[in-house]
Design a protein around this motif. Structure first.
Motif, PDB file in Angstrom:
ATOM      1  N   THR A   1       6.775   6.610   5.282  1.00 44.11           N
ATOM      2  CA  THR A   1       6.110   6.795   3.996  1.00 44.11           C
ATOM      3  C   THR A   1       6.220   8.208   3.452  1.00 44.11           C
ATOM      4  O   THR A   1       5.960   8.426   2.270  1.00 44.11           O
ATOM      5  CB  THR A   1       4.613   6.447   4.115  1.00 44.11           C
ATOM      6  N   GLY A   2       6.564   9.168   4.321  1.00 42.42           N
ATOM      7  CA  GLY A   2       6.588  10.566   3.897  1.00 42.42           C
ATOM      8  C   GLY A   2       5.199  11.133   3.706  1.00 42.42           C
ATOM      9  O   GLY A   2       5.022  12.205   3.120  1.00 42.42           O
TER      10      GLY A   2
ATOM     11  N   ILE B   1     -11.725   2.601   4.207  1.00 46.32           N
ATOM     12  CA  ILE B   1     -10.268   2.507   4.108  1.00 46.32           C
ATOM     13  C   ILE B   1      -9.728   1.790   5.342  1.00 46.32           C
ATOM     14  O   ILE B   1     -10.430   1.666   6.353  1.00 46.32           O
ATOM     15  CB  ILE B   1      -9.608   3.898   3.958  1.00 46.32           C
ATOM     16  N   PRO B   2      -8.497   1.313   5.291  1.00 50.05           N
ATOM     17  CA  PRO B   2      -7.923   0.609   6.440  1.00 50.05           C
ATOM     18  C   PRO B   2      -7.856   1.499   7.687  1.00 50.05           C
ATOM     19  O   PRO B   2      -7.695   2.717   7.593  1.00 50.05           O
ATOM     20  CB  PRO B   2      -6.512   0.239   5.978  1.00 50.05           C
ATOM     21  N   VAL B   3      -7.992   0.847   8.841  1.00 52.52           N
ATOM     22  CA  VAL B   3      -7.935   1.534  10.132  1.00 52.52           C
ATOM     23  C   VAL B   3      -6.933   0.800  11.013  1.00 52.52           C
ATOM     24  O   VAL B   3      -7.005  -0.418  11.167  1.00 52.52           O
ATOM     25  CB  VAL B   3      -9.315   1.542  10.822  1.00 52.52           C
TER      26      VAL B   3
ATOM     27  N   ALA C   1       0.835  -1.200   0.000  1.00 50.71           N
ATOM     28  CA  ALA C   1       0.000   0.000   0.000  1.00 50.71           C
ATOM     29  C   ALA C   1       0.868   1.247   0.000  1.00 50.71           C
ATOM     30  O   ALA C   1       1.927   1.282   0.611  1.00 50.71           O
ATOM     31  CB  ALA C   1      -0.915  -0.007   1.213  1.00 50.71           C
ATOM     32  N   GLU C   2       0.398   2.263  -0.707  1.00 55.44           N
ATOM     33  CA  GLU C   2       1.105   3.533  -0.732  1.00 55.44           C
ATOM     34  C   GLU C   2       0.294   4.550   0.057  1.00 55.44           C
ATOM     35  O   GLU C   2      -0.892   4.745  -0.204  1.00 55.44           O
ATOM     36  CB  GLU C   2       1.272   4.023  -2.176  1.00 55.44           C
ATOM     37  N   TYR C   3       0.930   5.165   1.030  1.00 54.41           N
ATOM     38  CA  TYR C   3       0.253   6.136   1.876  1.00 54.41           C
ATOM     39  C   TYR C   3       0.711   7.541   1.525  1.00 54.41           C
ATOM     40  O   TYR C   3       1.899   7.838   1.572  1.00 54.41           O
ATOM     41  CB  TYR C   3       0.539   5.867   3.363  1.00 54.41           C
ATOM     42  N   GLN C   4      -0.261   8.388   1.193  1.00 54.65           N
ATOM     43  CA  GLN C   4       0.028   9.790   0.935  1.00 54.65           C
ATOM     44  C   GLN C   4      -0.533  10.674   2.042  1.00 54.65           C
ATOM     45  O   GLN C   4       0.039  11.708   2.358  1.00 54.65           O
ATOM     46  CB  GLN C   4      -0.536  10.209  -0.413  1.00 54.65           C
TER      47      GLN C   4
END
Length: 155
Positions: A31-32, A143-145, A2-5
């Motif tokens: 992740t920045g 979304i994921p928690v 997964a990419e987290y923004q």
């Protein structure tokens, strides 16, 4: 992977939320991603407030909101003062609402990829009577928690 923004970290400033801080910091650093802090003032959504004159309610809401803004600024400074040097941005907001619904609305509004929140670790009848914001967020979130349980004993 997964990419987290954008990460949403919902806090009530409790011990459970404090325990979730390190997870939020680490995920944002790795992740920045932008870390958005959210505090929902839920006490004002109570139906009993209809019995109180409007001018008193307005003054009360302003004061509670002012204190919550101060608490949020202190929380941000205490736990995330070094965010920029670690490579992530921190933003925040304080809203008035119903807890889980407002967390989910905020997540949608900022296009969060993950919600992070602490839990109180309530069980049994206390959980039934008080309810669980975290549980409702988990149950209804698209979304994921990530929940972080407060394992410290309460007085």
């Amino acid at each position: 992977m997964a990419e987290y923004q954008t990460l949403l970290f919902a806090t009530d400033f409790s011990e459970g939320a404090t325990q979730a801080v390190e997870h939020a910091r680490k995920l944002a650093r790795l992740t920045g991603a932008r870390l958005h802090l959210l505090h929902v003032i839920t006490e004002l959504a109570d139906k009993r407030r209809r019995r109180i004159p409007a001018d008193v309610i307005d003054t009360f809401i302003r004061e509670i909101t002012r204190h919550a803004e101060e608490d949020m600024q202190s929380f941000k400074e205490k736990y995330f003062a070094d965010a920029e040097s670690l490579g992530f941005e921190v933003t925040y907001e304080v809203s008035i609402g119903t807890g889980h619904e407002d967390i989910l609305k905020a997540a949608e509004a900022i296009q969060a990829d993950l919600i992070i929140l602490g839990t109180h670790g309530r069980t049994g009848i206390e959980k039934v009577l008080v309810g669980s914001t975290a549980e409702r967020v988990v149950r209804h979130s698209p979304i994921p928690v990530l929940t972080v349980r407060n394992d410290k004993p309460r007085d």
